[in-house]
Write an enzyme that holds these catalytic residues in place. Structure first.
Site, PDB file in Angstrom:
ATOM      1  N   ARG A   1     -15.747  -2.429  27.274  1.00 56.80           N
ATOM      2  CA  ARG A   1     -14.791  -1.386  27.608  1.00 56.80           C
ATOM      3  C   ARG A   1     -14.527  -1.463  29.100  1.00 56.80           C
ATOM      4  O   ARG A   1     -15.484  -1.556  29.894  1.00 56.80           O
ATOM      5  CB  ARG A   1     -15.364  -0.008  27.239  1.00 56.80           C
TER       6      ARG A   1
ATOM      7  N   TYR B   1     -11.833   9.238  34.898  1.00 54.56           N
ATOM      8  CA  TYR B   1     -12.900   9.177  33.903  1.00 54.56           C
ATOM      9  C   TYR B   1     -13.492   7.769  33.824  1.00 54.56           C
ATOM     10  O   TYR B   1     -12.754   6.775  33.854  1.00 54.56           O
ATOM     11  CB  TYR B   1     -12.380   9.567  32.491  1.00 54.56           C
TER      12      TYR B   1
ATOM     13  N   ASP C   1     -10.780   3.630  27.136  1.00 52.70           N
ATOM     14  CA  ASP C   1     -10.922   5.036  26.751  1.00 52.70           C
ATOM     15  C   ASP C   1      -9.981   5.898  27.592  1.00 52.70           C
ATOM     16  O   ASP C   1     -10.128   5.971  28.809  1.00 52.70           O
ATOM     17  CB  ASP C   1     -12.383   5.468  26.999  1.00 52.70           C
TER      18      ASP C   1
ATOM     19  N   HIS D   1      -9.599   9.089  27.107  1.00 56.28           N
ATOM     20  CA  HIS D   1     -10.381  10.338  27.250  1.00 56.28           C
ATOM     21  C   HIS D   1      -9.517  11.586  27.108  1.00 56.28           C
ATOM     22  O   HIS D   1      -9.594  12.522  27.913  1.00 56.28           O
ATOM     23  CB  HIS D   1     -11.102  10.332  28.608  1.00 56.28           C
TER      24      HIS D   1
ATOM     25  N   GLU E   1      -8.893   4.320  22.922  1.00 55.17           N
ATOM     26  CA  GLU E   1      -9.709   5.441  22.441  1.00 55.17           C
ATOM     27  C   GLU E   1      -9.221   6.771  22.974  1.00 55.17           C
ATOM     28  O   GLU E   1      -8.835   6.889  24.124  1.00 55.17           O
ATOM     29  CB  GLU E   1     -11.149   5.211  22.891  1.00 55.17           C
TER      30      GLU E   1
ATOM     31  N   GLU F   1     -15.231  11.016  18.909  1.00 53.87           N
ATOM     32  CA  GLU F   1     -16.582  11.274  19.434  1.00 53.87           C
ATOM     33  C   GLU F   1     -16.862  12.765  19.528  1.00 53.87           C
ATOM     34  O   GLU F   1     -18.013  13.180  19.502  1.00 53.87           O
ATOM     35  CB  GLU F   1     -16.782  10.603  20.784  1.00 53.87           C
TER      36      GLU F   1
ATOM     37  N   ARG G   1     -14.960   7.583  15.543  1.00 46.36           N
ATOM     38  CA  ARG G   1     -16.031   7.491  16.540  1.00 46.36           C
ATOM     39  C   ARG G   1     -17.135   8.534  16.347  1.00 46.36           C
ATOM     40  O   ARG G   1     -18.006   8.670  17.184  1.00 46.36           O
ATOM     41  CB  ARG G   1     -15.430   7.686  17.930  1.00 46.36           C
TER      42      ARG G   1
ATOM     43  N   GLU H   1     -20.821   1.710  20.170  1.00 49.43           N
ATOM     44  CA  GLU H   1     -20.868   1.842  21.634  1.00 49.43           C
ATOM     45  C   GLU H   1     -22.322   1.778  22.068  1.00 49.43           C
ATOM     46  O   GLU H   1     -23.207   2.367  21.434  1.00 49.43           O
ATOM     47  CB  GLU H   1     -20.256   3.176  22.061  1.00 49.43           C
TER      48      GLU H   1
ATOM     49  N   TRP I   1     -10.401  16.878  30.696  1.00 45.43           N
ATOM     50  CA  TRP I   1     -11.197  15.962  31.540  1.00 45.43           C
ATOM     51  C   TRP I   1     -11.424  14.666  30.791  1.00 45.43           C
ATOM     52  O   TRP I   1     -11.624  14.658  29.589  1.00 45.43           O
ATOM     53  CB  TRP I   1     -12.562  16.579  31.867  1.00 45.43           C
TER      54      TRP I   1
END
Ligand code: CS2
Ligand code: MG
Length: 402
Positions: free
Chosen positions: A147, A159, A210, A212, A236, A262, A283, A339, A402
């Protein structure tokens, strides 16, 4: 066999972890991860005050009945704290059952569907050149999937990028630190990173990214389309996923594979995404999605729709979660990728484990159970230290993801 004692163990070997330990009248014990980054004591209290007292005297072999009892019995179903508490108990019960069977947990989940578990590591840098160096370093360590996250010109932080070249630990302050975000700067910059990575490393290396949760659906469609020439393994958390239908708009604009989940804690967070094939990877994790029992339900449902697993494995999920996840990863037919952010040495000492990393893959090990334990004496040496995840604001002060 009966559960005769239960406890939560809160420890902070560099970052906070919460672990549940269940002990039986036959001397067999099991442990489960109950860590929810930034809200650890909420889960510990949920367990100590409301969940664990219900387990005393129960047969630990009745995993499904205990899961249903805790899920339906709370009345106020679902949610991150609730499902993390249930997950920890469920994981500990599967640990006990596998130990009683004298088998590694994957044997109770259908045995091996593969010999090894493909993982991806985290390479990040303050600028594209640093990120290229980090990707090369991870490739040298044997990672076949990496990643890549990079700083964005004009933004002090972003991030996934640590300012000190140490591994990135987002829970960084006793009250939420505040960061400034600009999607426009980010959208203009990220394609340049992957153009450079493909020219440096060629086409074989699996590259992931990602977002995020930070874009709107149309911005995510724009990014996905811009990244198509660099054929990512996945993009992601392109947008926050409460509105599952929003992924349809992204899908209409790009063939870049999408991963999400996630932060999901039940099948209801992703049923539409899976059924309508709006994503390619789910995830969800053992620790936050109701444990082995519920996560296997999610992955089995996903297998009907060509959706593969891609479980979360950041350092704020303890080695207990990682160990348990690997037994699912090696058993399910629709495994995608795992991951893997290695924990620090202190954490590995507190949580001795059987899993091992070799040439870009993890192996769960052959120990009976999920193969992870906790050194309670050592854990007691690292007292809890409150730490929050950051928040983000746009340049005009508007609060954003965030
Ligand atoms: C990230 C996580 O690993 C990831 O994909 O999204 O690092 C996430 O930021 C943390 O787990 C939050 O605690
Ligand atoms: Mg993520």
């Amino acid at each position: 066999m009966k559960i005769v004692s239960t406890r939560t163990i809160v420890t902070c070997p560099g970052r906070n972890f919460v672990t549940v330990k269940l002990e039986t009248d036959e001397g067999v014990w099991g442990i489960g991860d109950a860590t929810l980054n930034g809200r650890e004591l909420a889960v510990a209290t949920m367990l100590d005050e409301h969940v664990l007292p219900c387990l005393i005297g129960r047969d630990p072999g009745n995993i499904e009945d205990i899961w249903q009892y805790l899920y339906r019995g709370v009345y106020w179903r679902r949610g991150a704290v609730n499902m993390t508490a249930i997950a920890a108990v469920d994981t500990a019960l599967w640990d006990i059952k596998a130990k009683c069977a004298g088998m590694p947990l994957y044997q109770l989940l259908g045995g091996k569907s593969r010999e090894r578990v493909l993982v991806y590591g985290h390479a990040n840098g303050r600028d594209i050149s640093e990120t290229v160096e980090e990707v090369a370093r991870y490739q040298d360590m044997g990672y076949q999937a990496i990643r890549a996250q990079t700083g964005v010109p004009g933004l002090e932080s972003t991030y996934g990028v640590s300012n000190s070249r140490t591994s990135y630990e987002p829970a960084d302050a006793g009250l939420p630190s505040e960061h400034v975000w600009s999607s426009e700067r980010y959208l203009n910059h990220v394609p340049r990173l992957f153009e450079r990575l493909r020219s440096e490393f060629g086409d074989e290396l699996h590259l992931l990214h990602d977002v995020h949760h930070r874009l709107s659906p149309i911005e995510a469609g724009r990014l996905g389309k811009a990244l198509e020439p660099f054929h990512l393994f996945w993009l992601e958390d392109a947008v926050a996923a409460e509105n599952q239908a929003a992924f349809r708009l992204i899908r209409e604009h790009t063939t870049t594979p999408l991963a999400v989940g996630e932060v999901f804690n039940s099948i209801w967070d992703c049923k539409e995404l899976i059924e309508q094939q709006l994503v390619d990877y789910i995830r969800a994790s053992v620790v936050h999605a109701g444990g082995i029992s519920h996560l296997k339900r999610i992955f089995d449902f996903a297998s009907l729709y060509h959706v593969r697993s891609g479980s979360h494995g950041a350092t704020d999920l303890s080695p207990v979660c990682m160990g348990a996840a690997l037994h699912l990863d090696i058993a399910i037919p629709n495994f995608g990728i795992q991951e893997y952010m290695p924990h620090n040495e202190q954490t590995d000492d507190v949580f001795p484990h059987a899993y091992s990393f070799v040439n870009g893959h993890l192996f769960p090990g052959e120990t009976a159970g999920h193969g992870v334990d906790i050194d309670e004496k050592l854990a007691a040496k690292f007292p809890y230290k409150r730490a929050y995840l950051p928040i983000s604001r746009l340049t005009d002060g508007t609060l954003c993801n965030w």
